[in-house]
Write a protein that holds these residues in place. Sequence first.
Motif, short mmCIF file in Angstrom:
data_model
loop_
_atom_site.label_atom_id
_atom_site.label_comp_id
_atom_site.label_asym_id
_atom_site.label_seq_id
_atom_site.Cartn_x
_atom_site.Cartn_y
_atom_site.Cartn_z
N LEU A 41 48.84 54.03 49.94
CA LEU A 41 48.58 53.52 48.59
C LEU A 41 48.32 52.01 48.62
CD1 LEU A 41 51.09 55.42 46.27
CD2 LEU A 41 48.60 55.62 46.31
N GLN A 42 49.04 51.29 49.47
CA GLN A 42 48.79 49.85 49.58
C GLN A 42 47.37 49.58 50.08
OE1 GLN A 42 52.25 48.85 52.04
NE2 GLN A 42 53.05 47.62 50.34
N THR A 43 46.90 50.38 51.03
CA THR A 43 45.52 50.18 51.52
C THR A 43 44.53 50.51 50.41
OG1 THR A 43 45.21 52.43 52.43
CG2 THR A 43 46.13 50.78 53.91
N GLN A 44 44.82 51.58 49.67
CA GLN A 44 43.93 51.97 48.58
C GLN A 44 43.88 50.89 47.50
OE1 GLN A 44 42.04 54.14 49.82
NE2 GLN A 44 42.34 55.92 48.53
N PHE A 45 45.04 50.29 47.20
CA PHE A 45 45.08 49.24 46.19
C PHE A 45 44.24 48.05 46.62
CE2 PHE A 45 46.92 45.32 44.49
CZ PHE A 45 46.71 45.54 43.14
N GLU A 46 44.39 47.61 47.89
CA GLU A 46 43.60 46.48 48.38
C GLU A 46 42.10 46.78 48.26
OE1 GLU A 46 44.79 43.53 49.10
OE2 GLU A 46 46.88 44.15 49.03
N PHE A 47 41.73 47.98 48.71
CA PHE A 47 40.31 48.35 48.72
C PHE A 47 39.76 48.49 47.30
CE2 PHE A 47 36.72 51.32 49.32
CZ PHE A 47 35.98 50.56 50.19
N HIS A 48 40.46 49.22 46.44
CA HIS A 48 39.96 49.43 45.08
C HIS A 48 39.99 48.14 44.26
CE1 HIS A 48 39.03 53.73 45.03
NE2 HIS A 48 40.00 53.84 45.93
N SER A 49 40.90 47.23 44.56
CA SER A 49 40.90 45.92 43.89
C SER A 49 39.66 45.13 44.30
CB SER A 49 42.14 45.11 44.26
OG SER A 49 43.30 45.75 43.80
N ALA A 87 52.12 45.88 45.80
CA ALA A 87 50.90 45.54 46.55
C ALA A 87 51.28 44.92 47.89
CB ALA A 87 50.06 44.55 45.74
N TYR A 88 50.47 45.17 48.88
CA TYR A 88 50.73 44.62 50.22
C TYR A 88 50.71 43.10 50.14
CZ TYR A 88 50.20 43.75 55.21
OH TYR A 88 50.37 43.29 56.48
N GLY A 89 49.61 42.57 49.60
CA GLY A 89 49.53 41.16 49.25
C GLY A 89 49.69 40.12 50.34
N LYS A 90 49.62 40.51 51.61
CA LYS A 90 49.77 39.52 52.67
C LYS A 90 48.42 39.29 53.35
CE LYS A 90 54.25 41.37 53.88
NZ LYS A 90 54.40 42.67 54.43
N ASP A 91 47.96 38.08 53.29
CA ASP A 91 46.75 37.63 54.00
C ASP A 91 45.72 38.71 54.33
OD1 ASP A 91 48.81 38.40 55.93
OD2 ASP A 91 47.54 37.58 57.49
N VAL A 92 45.37 39.51 53.33
CA VAL A 92 44.24 40.43 53.51
C VAL A 92 43.02 39.68 52.98
CG1 VAL A 92 43.20 42.63 52.90
CG2 VAL A 92 45.67 42.49 53.24
N GLU A 93 42.13 39.32 53.88
CA GLU A 93 40.96 38.54 53.50
C GLU A 93 40.03 39.41 52.65
OE1 GLU A 93 36.76 38.25 55.68
OE2 GLU A 93 38.53 38.88 56.79
N VAL A 94 39.69 38.93 51.46
CA VAL A 94 38.85 39.69 50.55
C VAL A 94 37.39 39.30 50.75
CG1 VAL A 94 38.37 40.19 48.14
CG2 VAL A 94 40.72 39.87 48.88
N PRO A 95 36.56 40.27 51.12
CA PRO A 95 35.15 39.96 51.36
C PRO A 95 34.38 39.76 50.06
CG PRO A 95 35.54 42.30 51.64
CD PRO A 95 36.87 41.67 51.33
N SER A 96 33.25 39.12 50.19
CA SER A 96 32.36 38.99 49.03
C SER A 96 31.12 39.82 49.33
CB SER A 96 31.99 37.53 48.80
OG SER A 96 31.34 37.02 49.94
N TYR A 97 30.35 40.12 48.29
CA TYR A 97 29.13 40.90 48.47
C TYR A 97 28.14 40.52 47.38
CZ TYR A 97 32.37 43.50 45.48
OH TYR A 97 33.32 43.82 44.54
N THR A 98 26.87 40.64 47.70
CA THR A 98 25.82 40.37 46.72
C THR A 98 25.66 41.61 45.84
OG1 THR A 98 24.06 41.30 48.09
CG2 THR A 98 24.59 38.95 48.42
N ASP A 99 24.88 41.49 44.78
CA ASP A 99 24.62 42.65 43.91
C ASP A 99 23.99 43.79 44.70
OD1 ASP A 99 25.65 41.27 41.77
OD2 ASP A 99 23.72 40.91 40.79
#
Length: 191
Positions: A41-49, A87-99
């Motif tokens: 669930l923590q992985t799913q939360f990071e990904f879906h966020s 939430a896991y909330g520890k240094d999971v780098e959030v990627p960016s993406y174009t449209d």
Amino acid sequence: MNKLTLSEALKEHSRTTHDAVDHLVMSMQPFANHDNYRKFLQTQFEFHSTVNPIYHNEKLAAQFEGLAELSRLERVKSDMKDLQVTAYGKDVEVPSYTDDEAIGWLYCVEGSNVGAAILYKEAGKIDLNDDFGAAHLAAHPDGRMPHWRSVKAKIDALPINDEQRQAAMKGADDAFAYFKRVVRKVYGVAE
């Protein structure tokens, strides 16, 4: 020779990566017990966020009817609440993406709902269902396959050129790579 539709091209492009992600997730034994599932669930939360902004992207929403309703973030949060997961909330780098890359991300996220049929069945073995702990794995009200066909049709109808198509492929690659990083980080597994 007919050119592949965008969804066909994305499927062809990401087949090997998709299989590697499935293998990685199942190797973590997320349905062995509730503790392992809490990490899932923590992985799913990071990904879906991370992907949630795609569902509220005005440009994409204008071309993709009902986009905002497809987001599963609130269901993931509800599942976390059921099992008292933070939430896991520890240094999971959030990627960016174009449209344009977002289209590839969307393909991955919505496609994962088809594969979730197996995960949902596994969750049932540890007493989880759409009313408790596994709402985000439940089938779309239209059914998994009819829903997926509808999503693919909407992706295929997007007016994009070859350059944008390549960006969507990159987006799919990035989405799978990011999910693998999150799984490894949450479950404490080296690359």
